[in-house]
Design a protein around this motif. Structure first.
Motif, PDB file in Angstrom:
ATOM      1  N   LEU A 296       0.843  -1.186   0.000  1.00  0.00           N
ATOM      2  CA  LEU A 296       0.000   0.000   0.000  1.00  0.00           C
ATOM      3  C   LEU A 296       0.885   1.245   0.000  1.00  0.00           C
ATOM      4  O   LEU A 296       1.580   1.526   0.975  1.00  0.00           O
ATOM      5  CB  LEU A 296      -0.912  -0.002   1.228  1.00  0.00           C
ATOM      6  CG  LEU A 296      -1.933   1.125   1.339  1.00  0.00           C
ATOM      7  CD1 LEU A 296      -2.874   1.131   0.143  1.00  0.00           C
ATOM      8  CD2 LEU A 296      -2.731   0.989   2.633  1.00  0.00           C
ATOM      9  N   GLU A 297       0.898   1.956  -1.119  1.00  0.00           N
ATOM     10  CA  GLU A 297       1.659   3.200  -1.233  1.00  0.00           C
ATOM     11  C   GLU A 297       0.729   4.366  -0.932  1.00  0.00           C
ATOM     12  O   GLU A 297      -0.353   4.466  -1.502  1.00  0.00           O
ATOM     13  CB  GLU A 297       2.232   3.320  -2.644  1.00  0.00           C
ATOM     14  CG  GLU A 297       3.152   4.511  -2.828  1.00  0.00           C
ATOM     15  CD  GLU A 297       3.746   4.560  -4.217  1.00  0.00           C
ATOM     16  OE1 GLU A 297       4.829   3.991  -4.426  1.00  0.00           O
ATOM     17  OE2 GLU A 297       3.109   5.159  -5.113  1.00  0.00           O
ATOM     18  N   VAL A 298       1.174   5.259  -0.031  1.00  0.00           N
ATOM     19  CA  VAL A 298       0.335   6.365   0.424  1.00  0.00           C
ATOM     20  C   VAL A 298       1.111   7.668   0.312  1.00  0.00           C
ATOM     21  O   VAL A 298       2.208   7.788   0.857  1.00  0.00           O
ATOM     22  CB  VAL A 298      -0.096   6.169   1.899  1.00  0.00           C
ATOM     23  CG1 VAL A 298      -1.102   7.225   2.306  1.00  0.00           C
ATOM     24  CG2 VAL A 298      -0.665   4.780   2.124  1.00  0.00           C
ATOM     25  N   MET A 299       0.532   8.644  -0.385  1.00  0.00           N
ATOM     26  CA  MET A 299       1.138   9.968  -0.493  1.00  0.00           C
ATOM     27  C   MET A 299       0.118  11.027  -0.101  1.00  0.00           C
ATOM     28  O   MET A 299      -1.079  10.798  -0.222  1.00  0.00           O
ATOM     29  CB  MET A 299       1.563  10.263  -1.940  1.00  0.00           C
ATOM     30  CG  MET A 299       2.683   9.433  -2.509  1.00  0.00           C
ATOM     31  SD  MET A 299       3.055  10.028  -4.195  1.00  0.00           S
ATOM     32  CE  MET A 299       4.276   8.836  -4.718  1.00  0.00           C
ATOM     33  N   PRO A 300       0.589  12.205   0.318  1.00  0.00           N
ATOM     34  CA  PRO A 300      -0.353  13.319   0.423  1.00  0.00           C
ATOM     35  C   PRO A 300      -0.788  13.738  -0.975  1.00  0.00           C
ATOM     36  O   PRO A 300      -0.061  13.505  -1.954  1.00  0.00           O
ATOM     37  CB  PRO A 300       0.469  14.416   1.091  1.00  0.00           C
ATOM     38  CG  PRO A 300       1.878  14.093   0.748  1.00  0.00           C
ATOM     39  CD  PRO A 300       1.958  12.598   0.673  1.00  0.00           C
ATOM     40  N   VAL A 301      -1.945  14.351  -1.071  1.00  0.00           N
ATOM     41  CA  VAL A 301      -2.436  14.801  -2.383  1.00  0.00           C
ATOM     42  C   VAL A 301      -1.447  15.769  -3.024  1.00  0.00           C
ATOM     43  O   VAL A 301      -1.312  15.825  -4.250  1.00  0.00           O
ATOM     44  CB  VAL A 301      -3.829  15.459  -2.228  1.00  0.00           C
ATOM     45  CG1 VAL A 301      -4.299  16.059  -3.537  1.00  0.00           C
ATOM     46  CG2 VAL A 301      -4.842  14.424  -1.731  1.00  0.00           C
ATOM     47  N   SER A 302      -0.712  16.497  -2.196  1.00  0.00           N
ATOM     48  CA  SER A 302       0.220  17.501  -2.719  1.00  0.00           C
ATOM     49  C   SER A 302       1.454  16.903  -3.391  1.00  0.00           C
ATOM     50  O   SER A 302       2.198  17.615  -4.048  1.00  0.00           O
ATOM     51  CB  SER A 302       0.686  18.408  -1.573  1.00  0.00           C
ATOM     52  OG  SER A 302       1.393  17.646  -0.601  1.00  0.00           O
ATOM     53  N   GLN A 303       1.671  15.603  -3.211  1.00  0.00           N
ATOM     54  CA  GLN A 303       2.885  14.965  -3.739  1.00  0.00           C
ATOM     55  C   GLN A 303       2.543  14.085  -4.932  1.00  0.00           C
ATOM     56  O   GLN A 303       1.564  13.340  -4.911  1.00  0.00           O
ATOM     57  CB  GLN A 303       3.540  14.114  -2.642  1.00  0.00           C
ATOM     58  CG  GLN A 303       4.873  13.504  -3.029  1.00  0.00           C
ATOM     59  CD  GLN A 303       5.479  12.706  -1.882  1.00  0.00           C
ATOM     60  OE1 GLN A 303       4.764  12.096  -1.078  1.00  0.00           O
ATOM     61  NE2 GLN A 303       6.796  12.724  -1.778  1.00  0.00           N
ATOM     62  N   SER A 304       3.349  14.181  -5.977  1.00  0.00           N
ATOM     63  CA  SER A 304       3.184  13.282  -7.128  1.00  0.00           C
ATOM     64  C   SER A 304       4.545  13.062  -7.756  1.00  0.00           C
ATOM     65  O   SER A 304       5.567  13.133  -7.078  1.00  0.00           O
ATOM     66  CB  SER A 304       2.170  13.864  -8.127  1.00  0.00           C
ATOM     67  OG  SER A 304       2.605  15.123  -8.600  1.00  0.00           O
ATOM     68  N   TRP A 305       4.625  12.802  -9.061  1.00  0.00           N
ATOM     69  CA  TRP A 305       5.887  12.489  -9.712  1.00  0.00           C
ATOM     70  C   TRP A 305       6.346  13.640 -10.589  1.00  0.00           C
ATOM     71  O   TRP A 305       5.535  14.345 -11.199  1.00  0.00           O
ATOM     72  CB  TRP A 305       5.736  11.228 -10.577  1.00  0.00           C
ATOM     73  CG  TRP A 305       5.363  10.037  -9.776  1.00  0.00           C
ATOM     74  CD1 TRP A 305       6.197   9.198  -9.105  1.00  0.00           C
ATOM     75  CD2 TRP A 305       4.047   9.545  -9.539  1.00  0.00           C
ATOM     76  NE1 TRP A 305       5.488   8.225  -8.465  1.00  0.00           N
ATOM     77  CE2 TRP A 305       4.159   8.403  -8.711  1.00  0.00           C
ATOM     78  CE3 TRP A 305       2.770   9.958  -9.937  1.00  0.00           C
ATOM     79  CZ2 TRP A 305       3.058   7.671  -8.291  1.00  0.00           C
ATOM     80  CZ3 TRP A 305       1.681   9.227  -9.512  1.00  0.00           C
ATOM     81  CH2 TRP A 305       1.825   8.098  -8.698  1.00  0.00           C
ATOM     82  N   GLY A 306       7.663  13.820 -10.651  1.00  0.00           N
ATOM     83  CA  GLY A 306       8.234  14.867 -11.494  1.00  0.00           C
ATOM     84  C   GLY A 306       8.781  14.300 -12.788  1.00  0.00           C
ATOM     85  O   GLY A 306       8.838  13.084 -12.984  1.00  0.00           O
ATOM     86  N   PRO A 307       9.202  15.143 -13.682  1.00  0.00           N
ATOM     87  CA  PRO A 307       9.792  14.670 -14.934  1.00  0.00           C
ATOM     88  C   PRO A 307      11.176  14.071 -14.700  1.00  0.00           C
ATOM     89  O   PRO A 307      11.833  14.375 -13.707  1.00  0.00           O
ATOM     90  CB  PRO A 307       9.880  15.945 -15.771  1.00  0.00           C
ATOM     91  CG  PRO A 307      10.001  17.038 -14.760  1.00  0.00           C
ATOM     92  CD  PRO A 307       9.161  16.603 -13.586  1.00  0.00           C
ATOM     93  N   PHE A 308      11.618  13.217 -15.618  1.00  0.00           N
ATOM     94  CA  PHE A 308      12.981  12.700 -15.539  1.00  0.00           C
ATOM     95  C   PHE A 308      13.978  13.834 -15.748  1.00  0.00           C
ATOM     96  O   PHE A 308      13.763  14.733 -16.565  1.00  0.00           O
ATOM     97  CB  PHE A 308      13.208  11.632 -16.617  1.00  0.00           C
ATOM     98  CG  PHE A 308      12.622  10.306 -16.280  1.00  0.00           C
ATOM     99  CD1 PHE A 308      13.158   9.527 -15.257  1.00  0.00           C
ATOM    100  CD2 PHE A 308      11.522   9.818 -16.969  1.00  0.00           C
ATOM    101  CE1 PHE A 308      12.617   8.299 -14.945  1.00  0.00           C
ATOM    102  CE2 PHE A 308      10.970   8.594 -16.657  1.00  0.00           C
ATOM    103  CZ  PHE A 308      11.514   7.830 -15.644  1.00  0.00           C
ATOM    104  N   ARG A 309      15.088  13.767 -15.012  1.00  0.00           N
ATOM    105  CA  ARG A 309      16.149  14.745 -15.205  1.00  0.00           C
ATOM    106  C   ARG A 309      17.028  14.327 -16.387  1.00  0.00           C
ATOM    107  O   ARG A 309      17.272  13.131 -16.585  1.00  0.00           O
ATOM    108  CB  ARG A 309      17.016  14.843 -13.953  1.00  0.00           C
ATOM    109  CG  ARG A 309      16.258  15.276 -12.711  1.00  0.00           C
ATOM    110  CD  ARG A 309      17.200  15.578 -11.571  1.00  0.00           C
ATOM    111  NE  ARG A 309      18.051  14.431 -11.263  1.00  0.00           N
ATOM    112  CZ  ARG A 309      19.142  14.489 -10.481  1.00  0.00           C
ATOM    113  NH1 ARG A 309      19.500  15.647  -9.956  1.00  0.00           N
ATOM    114  NH2 ARG A 309      19.854  13.419 -10.223  1.00  0.00           N
ATOM    115  N   VAL A 310      17.489  15.274 -17.140  1.00  0.00           N
ATOM    116  CA  VAL A 310      18.410  15.017 -18.240  1.00  0.00           C
ATOM    117  C   VAL A 310      19.617  15.928 -18.093  1.00  0.00           C
ATOM    118  O   VAL A 310      19.477  17.154 -18.073  1.00  0.00           O
ATOM    119  CB  VAL A 310      17.737  15.257 -19.616  1.00  0.00           C
ATOM    120  CG1 VAL A 310      18.745  15.022 -20.740  1.00  0.00           C
ATOM    121  CG2 VAL A 310      16.513  14.360 -19.786  1.00  0.00           C
TER     122      VAL A 310
END
Length: 249
Positions: free
Chosen positions: A231-245
């Protein structure tokens, strides 16, 4: 449903909040930790249904002695919550302290595996539950996460391996993987840097230890035929960012 739960790392954060949540529902709670004074304060708050077991999760001899000396009313563990863990440092691997790496491995991996192994016979006998605290760091790498993320990936995979090995025993095993959660954890990681702590959580509406405690309690008290594997749990304010290049000049 009530019983006896053993929660490692009960002197702060998720563990302390979980002790309160289970005790409020009428469970007997064994809370482990290194800081005797904090566990005694929790006992004063929760009363006779809380038993403080003072030992360092990395000290197997002390762990054995504490488990052997549990009072009869607290000795039959129905639920093990493997919460004790820590992150040390935010530096990249090439600038990290090897001693900090070893401490994270000893705590998050070796200590967790040791107490699980010692309690497995009783958990099988009572068709109990194991709730392991991993992290989103088990799934999503980030700069400075290096060994901490590796230890939490171990916890996640160890959970899956336990599920496979305990097939047919009735024992449930869950990996809970929190994201951004405001707790003492970050003060430890940054060496007590309050400015870094405030910058991380400012305006983020992060998860709170009570949120994770409620999740742990929910998983542990589901009907016996149900298992939450992961079970993965995050706050609504947190999500995923773009890959760094990285681009060469």
């Amino acid at each position: 449903m009530t019983g006896t739960v053993l929660i490692t790392g009960a002197s702060a954060g998720f563990g302390q909040a979980s002790a309160r949540r289970f005790a409020a529902a009428g469970w007997r709670v064994v809370g482990t930790g290194r800081r005797a004074e904090r566990l005694q304060e929790l006992k004063a708050e929760l009363g006779d249904d809380f038993y403080p077991a003072v030992f360092d999760i990395t000290d197997e001899t002390a762990m054995d002695a504490a488990l052997r000396s549990l009072p009869a009313d607290f000795s039959k563990i129905d639920v093990l919550v493997n919460n004790a863990g820590l992150a040390l440092g935010t530096e990249p691997a090439q600038a990290s302290d090897l001693a900090a790496w070893k401490t994270m491995i000893a705590t998050n991996v070796t200590g967790l595996a040791a107490i699980t192994h010692k309690l497995l016979p009783g958990l099988i006998e009572r068709r109990g539950s194991i709730v392991n605290l991993a992290s989103i760091a088990a799934n999503w790498p980030y700069p400075g996460g290096n060994v901490y993320g590796g230890t939490k990936a171990f916890v996640q995979q160890f959970t899956r391996g336990l599920r496979a090995d305990l097939h047919g025993t009735g024992v449930r095993v869950t990996s809970i993987e929190p994201g951004l959660c405001e707790s003492e954890f970050t003060m430890v990681r940054t060496g007590g840097n309050r400015e870094a702590y405030d910058a991380l959580y400012s305006g983020a509406d992060a998860l709170q230890p009570e949120d994770i405690a409620a999740t742990i309690f929910w998983v542990a008290t589901l009907p016996p035929h149900m298992n939450v594997n992961q079970l993965e749990v995050m706050p609504v304010s947190q999500s995923w960012g773009p890959f760094r290049v990285h681009r060469e000049p």
